[in-house]
Enzyme design. Structure first.
Site, PDB file in Angstrom:
ATOM      1  N   ASP A  21      -6.783   3.744   3.975  1.00 25.07           N
ATOM      2  CA  ASP A  21      -5.794   3.141   3.064  1.00 25.07           C
ATOM      3  C   ASP A  21      -6.013   3.615   1.626  1.00 25.07           C
ATOM      4  OD1 ASP A  21      -3.598   1.581   2.485  1.00 25.07           O
ATOM      5  OD2 ASP A  21      -4.770  -0.252   2.175  1.00 25.07           O
ATOM      6  N   SER A  66       0.928   2.843  11.288  1.00 21.16           N
ATOM      7  CA  SER A  66       0.987   1.584  12.032  1.00 21.16           C
ATOM      8  C   SER A  66       2.419   1.313  12.501  1.00 21.16           C
ATOM      9  CB  SER A  66       0.520   0.418  11.148  1.00 21.16           C
ATOM     10  OG  SER A  66       1.524   0.080  10.206  1.00 21.16           O
ATOM     11  N   ASN A  69       4.438   0.471   9.624  1.00 20.41           N
ATOM     12  CA  ASN A  69       4.738   1.498   8.621  1.00 20.41           C
ATOM     13  C   ASN A  69       6.160   2.059   8.747  1.00 20.41           C
ATOM     14  OD1 ASN A  69       1.323   2.740   8.547  1.00 20.41           O
ATOM     15  ND2 ASN A  69       2.338   1.386   7.098  1.00 20.41           N
ATOM     16  N   ARG A 192     -12.596  -0.090   6.084  1.00 17.56           N
ATOM     17  CA  ARG A 192     -11.282   0.020   5.428  1.00 17.56           C
ATOM     18  C   ARG A 192     -11.495   0.527   4.011  1.00 17.56           C
ATOM     19  NH1 ARG A 192      -5.873  -3.246   5.950  1.00 17.56           N
ATOM     20  NH2 ARG A 192      -4.645  -2.128   4.421  1.00 17.56           N
ATOM     21  N   ILE A 199      -7.254  -6.398   8.330  1.00 19.42           N
ATOM     22  CA  ILE A 199      -7.318  -5.376   9.379  1.00 19.42           C
ATOM     23  C   ILE A 199      -5.945  -4.833   9.766  1.00 19.42           C
ATOM     24  CG2 ILE A 199      -9.593  -5.947  10.275  1.00 19.42           C
ATOM     25  CD1 ILE A 199      -8.310  -7.584  12.446  1.00 19.42           C
ATOM     26  N   SER A 200      -4.872  -5.435   9.235  1.00 26.77           N
ATOM     27  CA  SER A 200      -3.520  -4.865   9.371  1.00 26.77           C
ATOM     28  C   SER A 200      -3.190  -4.395  10.798  1.00 26.77           C
ATOM     29  CB  SER A 200      -3.321  -3.709   8.370  1.00 26.77           C
ATOM     30  OG  SER A 200      -3.526  -4.155   7.055  1.00 26.77           O
TER      31      SER A 200
HETATM   32  C1  IPE Z   1      -2.692   0.134   7.258  1.00 24.33           C
HETATM   33  O1  IPE Z   1      -2.379   0.375   5.941  1.00 24.33           O
HETATM   34  C2  IPE Z   1      -2.135   1.231   8.123  1.00 24.33           C
HETATM   35  C3  IPE Z   1      -2.716   2.546   7.927  1.00 24.33           C
HETATM   36  C4  IPE Z   1      -3.726   2.864   7.160  1.00 24.33           C
HETATM   37  C5  IPE Z   1      -2.106   3.599   8.699  1.00 24.33           C
HETATM   38  P1  IPE Z   1      -1.128  -0.331   5.235  1.00 24.33           P
HETATM   39  O2  IPE Z   1      -1.139   0.110   3.837  1.00 24.33           O
HETATM   40  O3  IPE Z   1       0.100  -0.082   6.021  1.00 24.33           O
HETATM   41  O4  IPE Z   1      -1.532  -1.863   5.368  1.00 24.33           O
HETATM   42  P2  IPE Z   1      -0.950  -3.150   4.612  1.00 24.33           P
HETATM   43  O5  IPE Z   1       0.520  -3.165   4.810  1.00 24.33           O
HETATM   44  O6  IPE Z   1      -1.321  -3.027   3.175  1.00 24.33           O
HETATM   45  O7  IPE Z   1      -1.651  -4.308   5.266  1.00 24.33           O
HETATM   46  C1  IPE Z   2      -2.472   4.706   3.796  1.00 27.07           C
HETATM   47  O1  IPE Z   2      -2.203   4.754   2.439  1.00 27.07           O
HETATM   48  C2  IPE Z   2      -1.638   5.680   4.584  1.00 27.07           C
HETATM   49  C3  IPE Z   2      -0.622   5.056   5.436  1.00 27.07           C
HETATM   50  C4  IPE Z   2      -0.458   3.790   5.620  1.00 27.07           C
HETATM   51  C5  IPE Z   2       0.259   5.962   6.135  1.00 27.07           C
HETATM   52  P1  IPE Z   2      -1.005   3.919   1.787  1.00 27.07           P
HETATM   53  O2  IPE Z   2       0.219   4.751   1.807  1.00 27.07           O
HETATM   54  O3  IPE Z   2      -0.876   2.606   2.448  1.00 27.07           O
HETATM   55  O4  IPE Z   2      -1.539   3.770   0.315  1.00 27.07           O
HETATM   56  P2  IPE Z   2      -1.387   2.487  -0.622  1.00 27.07           P
HETATM   57  O5  IPE Z   2      -1.932   1.313   0.119  1.00 27.07           O
HETATM   58  O6  IPE Z   2       0.074   2.340  -0.937  1.00 27.07           O
HETATM   59  O7  IPE Z   2      -2.197   2.837  -1.831  1.00 27.07           O
HETATM   60 MG    MG Z   3      -1.709   0.785   2.073  1.00 28.77          MG
END
Ligand code: IPE
Ligand code: IPE
Ligand code: MG
Length: 254
Positions: A21, A66, A69, A192, A199-200
């Site tokens: 993340d 996810s 996502n 994480r 843990i999403s």
């Molecule tokens: C979790 O990250 C999914 C991945 C790293 C692929 P997110 O950025 O999507 O999680 P939330 O929405 O902040 O919980």
């Molecule tokens: C994780 O990074 C990658 C994916 C979830 C695909 P993010 O895109 O969630 O990055 P932040 O949380 O917005 O910084």
């Molecule tokens: Mg994120």
């Protein structure tokens, strides 16, 4: 090497799961686009495979996309999928060199054709490698996966009484087969990056007894010393699995 160092070396997690993340926040802080953050994040994949293999880790699962996502802006999703289609083939020679076998978790049938193809090719090319398993989690959701397991279980029986008897006898070990866990070890350490402490929807089943480790480092900036810090922390923990400390240390009888 001192005996305490020796002890630490023996306590290497077999399966490390990483919620990668912070790509977006990293990019924003540098004045880059979110997609550039994802690009730099994807580059860490190669590094982490190398570090994990070096550390003696058997499996590393990487949360790349996810089930939630899909709610992101269309352009970001397209960019992520395109990134996978272009970057994955470039990683295959390196994975061969590392002896890394690529596996996937999640419903990859919903990914765009080019990404799916790149994934299938990489999985096939690396299928006989044995040094380290890299489990790419794509369109992955822990809750959805458990529902799928229940559906697989229910589809397995011809008569209601057969189903009832199996349901009454169901154990976590037996249910794991319906989740397709033949090749996946329980998660020992769940890391994480990016500072959030949740843990999403990742590895809900496999992380039942995982040690959790959160770091503020954003994924594109993740380094070998970050991984080492997590592994050192893990090595110092006592995993009790419901028992007492005395039992675990063998001071008290089973
Ligand atoms: C979790 O990250 C999914 C991945 C790293 C692929 P997110 O950025 O999507 O999680 P939330 O929405 O902040 O919980
Ligand atoms: C994780 O990074 C990658 C994916 C979830 C695909 P993010 O895109 O969630 O990055 P932040 O949380 O917005 O910084
Ligand atoms: Mg994120």
């Amino acid at each position: 090497m001192s005996s305490s160092e020796d002890q630490i070396n023996q306590r290497v997690p077999q399966h490390v799961a990483i919620i990668m993340d912070g790509n977006g926040r990293w990019a924003k802080a540098q004045g880059f686009s979110r997609l550039e953050g994802h690009k730099q994040g994807a580059k860490r994949l190669r590094d982490v495979i190398h570090w994990a293999r070096d550390a003696g880790i058997k499996q590393v699962s990487l949360y790349a996309f996810s089930t939630e996502n899909w709610k992101r802006p269309k352009l970001e999703i397209q960019g992520l999928m395109a990134l996978m289609a272009t970057m994955l083939p470039l990683e295959v020679p390196k994975m061969m060199e590392e002896g890394a076998r690529l596996l996937t978790l999640g419903d990859t049938s919903k990914l765009p054709w080019l990404a799916r193809k790149a994934l299938q090719r990489a999985v096939k090319a690396t299928q006989d490698n044995t040094s380290v398993d890299v489990i790419l989690c794509l369109n992955y959701g822990g809750q959805q996966e458990i529902i799928e397991g229940i559906q697989n279980f229910c589809a397995n029986f011809e008569t209601a009484s057969e189903k009832e008897a199996s349901l009454a006898a169901l154990t976590p070990e037996l249910f794991a087969a319906y989740l397709g866990r033949e090749q996946i070890l329980p998660v020992d350490l769940l890391i994480r990056t990016g500072g959030e402490k949740r843990i999403s929807n990742f590895h809900l089943w496999d992380a039942a007894y995982a040690e959790l480790y959160f770091t503020d480092t954003n994924w594109p900036a993740y380094s070998e010393s970050d991984l080492k810090a997590a592994l050192d922390d893990y090595a110092r923990r006592e995993r009790r699995f419901g028992k007492t400390s005395e039992q675990v240390q063998g001071v008290e009888n089973e």
